[in-house]
Design a protein around this motif. Structure first.
Motif, PDB file in Angstrom:
ATOM      1  N   ARG A 120       0.832  -1.202   0.000  1.00 64.63           N
ATOM      2  CA  ARG A 120       0.000   0.000   0.000  1.00 64.63           C
ATOM      3  C   ARG A 120       0.869   1.256   0.000  1.00 64.63           C
ATOM      4  O   ARG A 120       0.582   2.230  -0.695  1.00 64.63           O
ATOM      5  CB  ARG A 120      -0.913   0.014   1.231  1.00 64.63           C
ATOM      6  CG  ARG A 120      -2.041  -0.974   1.190  1.00 64.63           C
ATOM      7  CD  ARG A 120      -3.072  -0.629   2.242  1.00 64.63           C
ATOM      8  NE  ARG A 120      -3.908  -1.758   2.559  1.00 64.63           N
ATOM      9  CZ  ARG A 120      -3.730  -2.554   3.603  1.00 64.63           C
ATOM     10  NH1 ARG A 120      -2.739  -2.353   4.445  1.00 64.63           N
ATOM     11  NH2 ARG A 120      -4.543  -3.563   3.825  1.00 64.63           N
ATOM     12  N   ARG A 121       1.922   1.219   0.817  1.00 62.86           N
ATOM     13  CA  ARG A 121       2.804   2.384   0.928  1.00 62.86           C
ATOM     14  C   ARG A 121       3.487   2.661  -0.414  1.00 62.86           C
ATOM     15  O   ARG A 121       3.532   3.803  -0.878  1.00 62.86           O
ATOM     16  CB  ARG A 121       3.844   2.114   2.024  1.00 62.86           C
ATOM     17  CG  ARG A 121       4.771   3.282   2.295  1.00 62.86           C
ATOM     18  CD  ARG A 121       5.530   3.068   3.593  1.00 62.86           C
ATOM     19  NE  ARG A 121       6.244   1.807   3.625  1.00 62.86           N
ATOM     20  CZ  ARG A 121       5.976   0.792   4.449  1.00 62.86           C
ATOM     21  NH1 ARG A 121       4.982   0.874   5.312  1.00 62.86           N
ATOM     22  NH2 ARG A 121       6.694  -0.318   4.419  1.00 62.86           N
ATOM     23  N   GLU A 122       4.012   1.630  -1.062  1.00 63.44           N
ATOM     24  CA  GLU A 122       4.754   1.816  -2.306  1.00 63.44           C
ATOM     25  C   GLU A 122       3.852   2.218  -3.471  1.00 63.44           C
ATOM     26  O   GLU A 122       4.271   2.975  -4.353  1.00 63.44           O
ATOM     27  CB  GLU A 122       5.500   0.522  -2.654  1.00 63.44           C
ATOM     28  CG  GLU A 122       6.639   0.190  -1.690  1.00 63.44           C
ATOM     29  CD  GLU A 122       7.319  -1.132  -2.025  1.00 63.44           C
ATOM     30  OE1 GLU A 122       6.924  -1.761  -3.045  1.00 63.44           O
ATOM     31  OE2 GLU A 122       8.224  -1.544  -1.274  1.00 63.44           O
ATOM     32  N   VAL A 123       2.620   1.729  -3.466  1.00 64.05           N
ATOM     33  CA  VAL A 123       1.745   1.940  -4.617  1.00 64.05           C
ATOM     34  C   VAL A 123       0.863   3.182  -4.469  1.00 64.05           C
ATOM     35  O   VAL A 123       0.712   3.967  -5.414  1.00 64.05           O
ATOM     36  CB  VAL A 123       0.874   0.686  -4.853  1.00 64.05           C
ATOM     37  CG1 VAL A 123      -0.173   0.951  -5.927  1.00 64.05           C
ATOM     38  CG2 VAL A 123       1.745  -0.496  -5.248  1.00 64.05           C
ATOM     39  N   TYR A 124       0.269   3.379  -3.292  1.00 66.26           N
ATOM     40  CA  TYR A 124      -0.779   4.385  -3.162  1.00 66.26           C
ATOM     41  C   TYR A 124      -0.433   5.619  -2.339  1.00 66.26           C
ATOM     42  O   TYR A 124      -1.124   6.644  -2.455  1.00 66.26           O
ATOM     43  CB  TYR A 124      -2.032   3.747  -2.554  1.00 66.26           C
ATOM     44  CG  TYR A 124      -2.700   2.731  -3.448  1.00 66.26           C
ATOM     45  CD1 TYR A 124      -3.084   3.075  -4.742  1.00 66.26           C
ATOM     46  CD2 TYR A 124      -2.942   1.434  -3.014  1.00 66.26           C
ATOM     47  CE1 TYR A 124      -3.704   2.155  -5.567  1.00 66.26           C
ATOM     48  CE2 TYR A 124      -3.563   0.512  -3.828  1.00 66.26           C
ATOM     49  CZ  TYR A 124      -3.934   0.866  -5.110  1.00 66.26           C
ATOM     50  OH  TYR A 124      -4.536  -0.041  -5.931  1.00 66.26           O
ATOM     51  N   ASP A 125       0.578   5.562  -1.493  1.00 63.49           N
ATOM     52  CA  ASP A 125       0.781   6.660  -0.544  1.00 63.49           C
ATOM     53  C   ASP A 125       1.055   8.002  -1.206  1.00 63.49           C
ATOM     54  O   ASP A 125       0.565   9.037  -0.751  1.00 63.49           O
ATOM     55  CB  ASP A 125       1.924   6.331   0.429  1.00 63.49           C
ATOM     56  CG  ASP A 125       1.444   5.503   1.608  1.00 63.49           C
ATOM     57  OD1 ASP A 125       0.295   5.007   1.552  1.00 63.49           O
ATOM     58  OD2 ASP A 125       2.209   5.327   2.579  1.00 63.49           O
ATOM     59  N   HIS A 126       1.836   8.013  -2.279  1.00 60.74           N
ATOM     60  CA  HIS A 126       2.224   9.287  -2.892  1.00 60.74           C
ATOM     61  C   HIS A 126       0.989  10.058  -3.360  1.00 60.74           C
ATOM     62  O   HIS A 126       0.797  11.230  -2.999  1.00 60.74           O
ATOM     63  CB  HIS A 126       3.167   9.052  -4.066  1.00 60.74           C
ATOM     64  CG  HIS A 126       3.530  10.296  -4.815  1.00 60.74           C
ATOM     65  ND1 HIS A 126       4.346  11.274  -4.292  1.00 60.74           N
ATOM     66  CD2 HIS A 126       3.141  10.741  -6.058  1.00 60.74           C
ATOM     67  CE1 HIS A 126       4.461  12.263  -5.157  1.00 60.74           C
ATOM     68  NE2 HIS A 126       3.744  11.967  -6.239  1.00 60.74           N
ATOM     69  N   SER A 127       0.148   9.424  -4.161  1.00 58.57           N
ATOM     70  CA  SER A 127      -1.026  10.136  -4.684  1.00 58.57           C
ATOM     71  C   SER A 127      -2.029  10.436  -3.570  1.00 58.57           C
ATOM     72  O   SER A 127      -2.653  11.509  -3.565  1.00 58.57           O
ATOM     73  CB  SER A 127      -1.700   9.331  -5.799  1.00 58.57           C
ATOM     74  OG  SER A 127      -2.150   8.074  -5.334  1.00 58.57           O
ATOM     75  N   THR A 128      -2.173   9.533  -2.609  1.00 59.02           N
ATOM     76  CA  THR A 128      -3.137   9.762  -1.529  1.00 59.02           C
ATOM     77  C   THR A 128      -2.729  10.967  -0.686  1.00 59.02           C
ATOM     78  O   THR A 128      -3.576  11.793  -0.307  1.00 59.02           O
ATOM     79  CB  THR A 128      -3.269   8.512  -0.647  1.00 59.02           C
ATOM     80  OG1 THR A 128      -3.769   7.425  -1.442  1.00 59.02           O
ATOM     81  CG2 THR A 128      -4.224   8.756   0.522  1.00 59.02           C
ATOM     82  N   ARG A 129      -1.454  11.110  -0.390  1.00 61.15           N
ATOM     83  CA  ARG A 129      -0.996  12.278   0.370  1.00 61.15           C
ATOM     84  C   ARG A 129      -1.289  13.572  -0.391  1.00 61.15           C
ATOM     85  O   ARG A 129      -1.653  14.588   0.209  1.00 61.15           O
ATOM     86  CB  ARG A 129       0.499  12.164   0.658  1.00 61.15           C
ATOM     87  CG  ARG A 129       0.865  11.135   1.715  1.00 61.15           C
ATOM     88  CD  ARG A 129       2.296  11.317   2.175  1.00 61.15           C
ATOM     89  NE  ARG A 129       2.660  10.300   3.158  1.00 61.15           N
ATOM     90  CZ  ARG A 129       3.419   9.243   2.905  1.00 61.15           C
ATOM     91  NH1 ARG A 129       3.922   9.062   1.688  1.00 61.15           N
ATOM     92  NH2 ARG A 129       3.693   8.368   3.847  1.00 61.15           N
ATOM     93  N   ASN A 130      -1.123  13.528  -1.698  1.00 63.89           N
ATOM     94  CA  ASN A 130      -1.396  14.723  -2.494  1.00 63.89           C
ATOM     95  C   ASN A 130      -2.879  15.087  -2.470  1.00 63.89           C
ATOM     96  O   ASN A 130      -3.244  16.270  -2.467  1.00 63.89           O
ATOM     97  CB  ASN A 130      -0.912  14.518  -3.930  1.00 63.89           C
ATOM     98  CG  ASN A 130       0.603  14.476  -4.022  1.00 63.89           C
ATOM     99  OD1 ASN A 130       1.304  14.991  -3.150  1.00 63.89           O
ATOM    100  ND2 ASN A 130       1.122  13.853  -5.066  1.00 63.89           N
TER     101      ASN A 130
END
Length: 227
Positions: free
Chosen positions: A145-155
């Motif tokens: 989850r961290r590698e795939v989704y965290d970047h866009s979710t934080r944005n």
């Protein structure tokens, strides 16, 4: 002297050529997606995947290294597609002269996931596989989850903080986590709407699901702070 066989032997582990040009790796991935969706990561076996894909387990190991390597390849293949599309939609909203609304942000966040329901059985299998990730080993699930989704979710969380008047960082983060849990449940294929409503309502219409879910989440994101 023994005469040479007129029929060449099939190489060990090789799958016959697919008339539609599907590669061996893609054939394995398609089968594995269904098996992981049906059984989850822990209960799925390479033996079943190999039998259904008409390959040897050794060939799966050759291409993907292990069952975990196969699972990660599957998850990242579609998960990164979703995350990248989310980010592209957010970038387009932020590039406009007028700031995005809460409804526009939620719609952009949800759309790539729900579009998978329209892409056939393989994509639907990924949706189910993703929903099962909550029941997989914590180390694997959290890292993926961290590698795939965290970047866009934080944005998206940062965009929500700007879009909702008076919301604080804690509310923005909590509410996004509630949103993620809600949409994953609605994507899981295990929702009980038809059963609870005794057949009056269903989640078969993807556009209706997204519209109603967006209405619900807009209310949640824009609600007054509980403190």
């Amino acid at each position: 002297m023994v005469a040479a066989s007129a029929t060449p032997k099939r190489r060990i582990g090789r799958r016959p050529a697919d008339p539609e040009g599907v590669s061996t790796q893609d054939a394995i991935l398609a089968v594995a997606e269904q098996v992981f969706a049906d059984h989850g990561y822990v209960a799925a076996s390479l033996r079943e995947i190999a039998e259904r894909a008409d390959v040897t387990q050794a060939l799966i190991i050759y291409y993907f290294g292990s069952k975990q390597g196969l699972f990660e390849t599957l998850f990242k293949r579609r998960g990164l597609e979703v995350s990248n599309e989310r980010q592209a939609l957010l970038d387009a909203l932020l590039a406009r002269a007028e700031p995005p609304t809460v409804r526009e942000l939620i719609t952009a966040y949800l759309t790539p996931q729900f579009k998978l329901r329209e892409k056939g059985s393989d994509a639907i299998a990924f949706v189910r596989m993703q929903a099962r990730l909550h029941h997989e080993p914590d180390e694997l699930a959290l890292r993926l989850r961290r590698e795939v989704y965290d970047h866009s979710t934080r944005n998206y969380i940062a965009a929500m903080e700007r879009a909702v008047p008076g919301i604080d960082a804690a509310d923005a983060h909590w509410r996004m986590m509630f949103a993620v849990g809600t949409y994953l449940y609605m994507l899981s294929g295990f929702d009980r709407l038809a059963e609870v409503s005794q057949g009056r309502f269903s989640t078969e219409d993807t556009e209706e699901v997204v519209r109603r879910l967006t209405d619900f989440l807009v209310g949640g994101f824009t609600a007054p702070s509980g403190r």
